[in-house]
Structure formats: structure tokens, C-alpha cells
Design a protein around this motif. Structure first.
Motif, PDB file in Angstrom:
ATOM      1  N   LEU A 168       0.825  -1.195   0.000  1.00 32.76           N
ATOM      2  CA  LEU A 168       0.000   0.000   0.000  1.00 32.76           C
ATOM      3  C   LEU A 168       0.864   1.251   0.000  1.00 32.76           C
ATOM      4  O   LEU A 168       1.970   1.260   0.536  1.00 32.76           O
ATOM      5  N   GLY A 169       0.336   2.320  -0.592  1.00 32.47           N
ATOM      6  CA  GLY A 169       0.993   3.614  -0.561  1.00 32.47           C
ATOM      7  C   GLY A 169       0.137   4.640   0.148  1.00 32.47           C
ATOM      8  O   GLY A 169      -1.012   4.374   0.517  1.00 32.47           O
ATOM      9  N   VAL A 170       0.678   5.836   0.349  1.00 31.17           N
ATOM     10  CA  VAL A 170      -0.064   6.905   1.025  1.00 31.17           C
ATOM     11  C   VAL A 170      -1.112   7.491   0.094  1.00 31.17           C
ATOM     12  O   VAL A 170      -1.024   7.353  -1.135  1.00 31.17           O
ATOM     13  N   TYR A 171      -2.108   8.155   0.672  1.00 31.75           N
ATOM     14  CA  TYR A 171      -3.120   8.825  -0.144  1.00 31.75           C
ATOM     15  C   TYR A 171      -2.551  10.104  -0.737  1.00 31.75           C
ATOM     16  O   TYR A 171      -1.804  10.845  -0.092  1.00 31.75           O
ATOM     17  N   HIS A 172      -2.923  10.335  -1.976  1.00 28.42           N
ATOM     18  CA  HIS A 172      -2.544  11.556  -2.690  1.00 28.42           C
ATOM     19  C   HIS A 172      -3.731  11.997  -3.514  1.00 28.42           C
ATOM     20  O   HIS A 172      -4.142  11.301  -4.454  1.00 28.42           O
ATOM     21  N   LYS A 173      -4.351  13.110  -3.130  1.00 23.73           N
ATOM     22  CA  LYS A 173      -5.509  13.660  -3.820  1.00 23.73           C
ATOM     23  C   LYS A 173      -6.640  12.640  -3.927  1.00 23.73           C
ATOM     24  O   LYS A 173      -7.301  12.518  -4.971  1.00 23.73           O
ATOM     25  N   GLY A 174      -6.844  11.896  -2.833  1.00 23.67           N
ATOM     26  CA  GLY A 174      -7.978  10.989  -2.763  1.00 23.67           C
ATOM     27  C   GLY A 174      -7.749   9.592  -3.288  1.00 23.67           C
ATOM     28  O   GLY A 174      -8.656   8.754  -3.244  1.00 23.67           O
ATOM     29  N   PHE A 175      -6.538   9.297  -3.778  1.00 22.75           N
ATOM     30  CA  PHE A 175      -6.227   7.968  -4.287  1.00 22.75           C
ATOM     31  C   PHE A 175      -4.937   7.445  -3.651  1.00 22.75           C
ATOM     32  O   PHE A 175      -4.053   8.227  -3.285  1.00 22.75           O
ATOM     33  N   ALA A 176      -4.845   6.127  -3.546  1.00 22.78           N
ATOM     34  CA  ALA A 176      -3.619   5.492  -3.076  1.00 22.78           C
ATOM     35  C   ALA A 176      -3.323   4.289  -3.962  1.00 22.78           C
ATOM     36  O   ALA A 176      -4.240   3.656  -4.497  1.00 22.78           O
ATOM     37  N   GLY A 183      -2.017  -8.103  -8.331  1.00 23.42           N
ATOM     38  CA  GLY A 183      -1.141  -7.042  -8.796  1.00 23.42           C
ATOM     39  C   GLY A 183      -1.502  -5.686  -8.217  1.00 23.42           C
ATOM     40  O   GLY A 183      -2.283  -5.570  -7.265  1.00 23.42           O
ATOM     41  N   TRP A 184      -0.907  -4.641  -8.816  1.00 22.89           N
ATOM     42  CA  TRP A 184      -1.075  -3.270  -8.336  1.00 22.89           C
ATOM     43  C   TRP A 184      -2.245  -2.577  -9.022  1.00 22.89           C
ATOM     44  O   TRP A 184      -2.562  -2.851 -10.185  1.00 22.89           O
ATOM     45  N   PHE A 185      -2.865  -1.637  -8.317  1.00 25.02           N
ATOM     46  CA  PHE A 185      -3.972  -0.842  -8.833  1.00 25.02           C
ATOM     47  C   PHE A 185      -4.138   0.386  -7.941  1.00 25.02           C
ATOM     48  O   PHE A 185      -3.314   0.635  -7.057  1.00 25.02           O
ATOM     49  N   HIS A 186      -5.187   1.165  -8.144  1.00 22.15           N
ATOM     50  CA  HIS A 186      -5.479   2.341  -7.333  1.00 22.15           C
ATOM     51  C   HIS A 186      -6.774   2.136  -6.561  1.00 22.15           C
ATOM     52  O   HIS A 186      -7.719   1.538  -7.072  1.00 22.15           O
ATOM     53  N   ILE A 187      -6.798   2.655  -5.328  1.00 22.44           N
ATOM     54  CA  ILE A 187      -8.007   2.604  -4.512  1.00 22.44           C
ATOM     55  C   ILE A 187      -8.468   4.011  -4.164  1.00 22.44           C
ATOM     56  O   ILE A 187      -7.665   4.961  -4.171  1.00 22.44           O
ATOM     57  N   ASP A 188      -9.761   4.139  -3.843  1.00 25.42           N
ATOM     58  CA  ASP A 188     -10.293   5.418  -3.389  1.00 25.42           C
ATOM     59  C   ASP A 188     -10.254   5.490  -1.866  1.00 25.42           C
ATOM     60  O   ASP A 188      -9.722   4.597  -1.207  1.00 25.42           O
ATOM     61  N   ILE A 189     -10.858   6.519  -1.292  1.00 24.30           N
ATOM     62  CA  ILE A 189     -10.761   6.759   0.136  1.00 24.30           C
ATOM     63  C   ILE A 189     -11.526   5.702   0.942  1.00 24.30           C
ATOM     64  O   ILE A 189     -11.291   5.539   2.147  1.00 24.30           O
ATOM     65  N   LYS A 190     -12.390   4.936   0.296  1.00 26.22           N
ATOM     66  CA  LYS A 190     -13.128   3.869   0.969  1.00 26.22           C
ATOM     67  C   LYS A 190     -12.470   2.505   0.813  1.00 26.22           C
ATOM     68  O   LYS A 190     -13.010   1.498   1.250  1.00 26.22           O
ATOM     69  N   GLY A 191     -11.305   2.472   0.180  1.00 28.58           N
ATOM     70  CA  GLY A 191     -10.596   1.221  -0.010  1.00 28.58           C
ATOM     71  C   GLY A 191     -11.058   0.428  -1.205  1.00 28.58           C
ATOM     72  O   GLY A 191     -10.645  -0.721  -1.390  1.00 28.58           O
ATOM     73  N   ASN A 192     -11.904   1.019  -2.040  1.00 27.59           N
ATOM     74  CA  ASN A 192     -12.405   0.338  -3.227  1.00 27.59           C
ATOM     75  C   ASN A 192     -11.485   0.578  -4.412  1.00 27.59           C
ATOM     76  O   ASN A 192     -10.993   1.694  -4.616  1.00 27.59           O
ATOM     77  N   GLY A 193     -11.272  -0.475  -5.224  1.00 26.45           N
ATOM     78  CA  GLY A 193     -10.520  -0.293  -6.454  1.00 26.45           C
ATOM     79  C   GLY A 193     -11.287   0.595  -7.411  1.00 26.45           C
ATOM     80  O   GLY A 193     -12.511   0.488  -7.528  1.00 26.45           O
ATOM     81  N   GLU A 224      -8.122   8.624 -14.072  1.00 29.59           N
ATOM     82  CA  GLU A 224      -8.583   8.246 -12.738  1.00 29.59           C
ATOM     83  C   GLU A 224      -9.720   7.228 -12.756  1.00 29.59           C
ATOM     84  O   GLU A 224     -10.122   6.740 -11.705  1.00 29.59           O
ATOM     85  N   GLN A 225     -10.232   6.898 -13.940  1.00 29.05           N
ATOM     86  CA  GLN A 225     -11.209   5.822 -14.060  1.00 29.05           C
ATOM     87  C   GLN A 225     -10.568   4.526 -14.562  1.00 29.05           C
ATOM     88  O   GLN A 225     -11.236   3.514 -14.718  1.00 29.05           O
ATOM     89  N   GLY A 226      -9.246   4.587 -14.801  1.00 27.42           N
ATOM     90  CA  GLY A 226      -8.532   3.409 -15.259  1.00 27.42           C
ATOM     91  C   GLY A 226      -8.462   3.258 -16.760  1.00 27.42           C
ATOM     92  O   GLY A 226      -7.947   2.261 -17.276  1.00 27.42           O
ATOM     93  N   LYS A 227      -8.960   4.236 -17.503  1.00 26.40           N
ATOM     94  CA  LYS A 227      -8.962   4.167 -18.959  1.00 26.40           C
ATOM     95  C   LYS A 227      -7.590   4.543 -19.514  1.00 26.40           C
ATOM     96  O   LYS A 227      -6.965   5.506 -19.070  1.00 26.40           O
TER      97      LYS A 227
END
Length: 232
Positions: A168-176, A183-193, A224-227
Motif C-alpha cells: 500500500l501507498g499513502v493517499y494523494h488527492k484521494g487515491f492510493a 497485482g497493483w492498482f489504485h483505490i479510493d478513500i473507501k478502499g475500493n478499487g 482516474e477511471q482506469g482508462k
């Protein structure tokens, strides 16, 4: 002299103001931090100076670091603790490591290897211990639990979501950035991918975009939507 205008020389041995050296030459210097104090070292050891180049206390340490929220971590022999802007210890305890204060919180490691957080007075914010813990950023901190998994906590030490992650990484502008078994991906402030894909590596979002590496080694830029918005 405005401390914000004082820069560190390229060889990290002097301070520069208006393109001219100020004060004496040191063995090493760190940049000035609020309220206008910098960590320096010379033949006598490490200490802190003010904007006139004068030491703010007589004590010398094995290592000193910058002031954050008017508190600085120092090392005396092999013990870590924090001092205030007058050079006085904030508390009586000594640690194997001490981080930087952010949002009135700071991570420390005790002699048994456990990480936990203290408040601005040096008191524990909770009884929780961690295998590893980092500095607070954007109101949250990333911690490694005793089982090796990762979560984020708030300033009271509470988990901010239910799932845990492999990394895990730190939050930056609402994403971590986060890693699960796929594998790796991004999560929002609720822990959702924020998307379904997984990658060999991802970077934090910068201006709404992030560089990611696929498992075949190729790299793309996603929004930020993964596109995918650009192939490298």
C-alpha cells in the motif's frame, strides 16, 4: 532575513541567500523549516541554528533532522526523541526510531521493533502496535499490520475501511496505490478499487493521470477511471 529565501548550496555545506553564501561553512546542512530553524553539523556534532546562523542550544547530537510542526527528531547516541524550538525534549521516552510530526501525529519504533503513533505531547494515540508505520499524509497514514497486510488509519488510529492489502501507498488527492494477490492498482478513500485491471506496477496519479506497467513490461498512461489515454 526571511528563512524561506535561504537555500542550501549544491554541495550541502552552506546556506545561500540572494545568491551569496551566508553564515559559516558546515560539514552538512539541511534546509530551513518553520519557524526558521535548520539542522546542521560540524566537527562538534549535529545541532540546529536560527536565521542568524547561531545555535539555538548548547547540546550536540549524533544526528538532527528538520523541524515539522515546531518539533524535530534527534539522535543521542542510539536513542531517538523529539525536541521543541527551544531545544528541550518534548517527553522523557526514548525510541529506536522517530519520524516527523504531521497533523499533530508522529510515528515511533520502540526497542522491541513495534511501531505506533504519539501525539504532540508525546503520548500514544492508541494501544495499537504495527510491524511498520509511515508518516501521516492528507490526514491518513499507511500501516503494516502484525500479519503483514496493510491498511490506512485516521488520526485517531482507526481503520478507514474494511479490506486489507498486500502492499500500500499513502493517499494523494484521494487515491492510493495498492497491491492484492493479482497485482497493483489504485483505490479510493473507501478502499475500493477504482478499476478492475491489475498491473505489475503503478505510480500515483499526477494531474489526473498515472503511469502503469503491464505484466508484459509495456507501459501506458491511465486516467482516474482506469482508462488508457496514452501508450508509451
Amino acid at each position: 532575513m526571511n528563512w524561506k529565501e535561504i537555500k542550501v548550496s549544491e554541495d550541502n555545506s552552506q546556506f545561500i541567500h540572494n545568491n551569496k553564501p551566508v553564515f559559516k561553512r558546515f560539514t552538512e546542512v539541511l534546509k530551513f523549516h518553520e519557524p526558521g530553524i535548520a539542522a546542521v553539523s560540524d566537527t562538534s556534532g549535529w545541532y540546529h541554528i536560527n536565521v542568524t546562523g547561531e545555535a539555538i542550544y548548547l547540546q550536540r547530537y549524533r544526528r538532527t533532522f528538520g523541524f515539522y510542526q515546531k518539533r524535530a527528531a534527534v539522535i543521542e547516541e542510539d536513542k531517538w526523541f523529539h525536541i521543541d524550538v527551544d531545544g528541550k525534549p518534548l517527553y522523557e521516552d526514548k525510541y529506536a526510531f522517530a519520524g516527523n510530526f504531521q497533523y499533530g501525529r508522529c510515528v515511533v519504533r520502540d526497542i522491541n521493533g513495534s511501531y505506533f503513533y504519539i501525539d504532540a505531547a508525546g503520548k500514544r494515540i492508541s494501544e495499537k502496535n504495527y510491524r511498520y508505520a509511515g508518516d501521516y499524509k492528507d490526514n491518513y497514514a499507511c500501516v503494516m499490520l502484525t500479519d503483514g497486510s496493510y491498511k490506512h488509519i485516521d488520526k485517531s488510529g482507526n481503520f478507514i475501511y474494511d479490506p486489507s492489502f498486500n502492499d500500500l501507498g499513502v493517499y494523494h488527492k484521494g487515491f492510493a496505490i495498492a497491491k492484492d494477490e493479482n497485482g497493483w492498482f489504485h483505490i479510493d478513500i473507501k478502499g475500493n478499487g477504482v478499476y478492475l485491471e491489475r498491473y505489475a506496477f503503478v505510480e500515483p496519479f499526477y494531474n489526473g493521470c498515472a503511469l502503469v506497467q503491464k505484466f508484459d513490461g509495456s507501459k501506458i498512461i491511465i486516467d482516474e477511471q482506469g482508462k488508457c489515454i496514452h501508450c508509451l
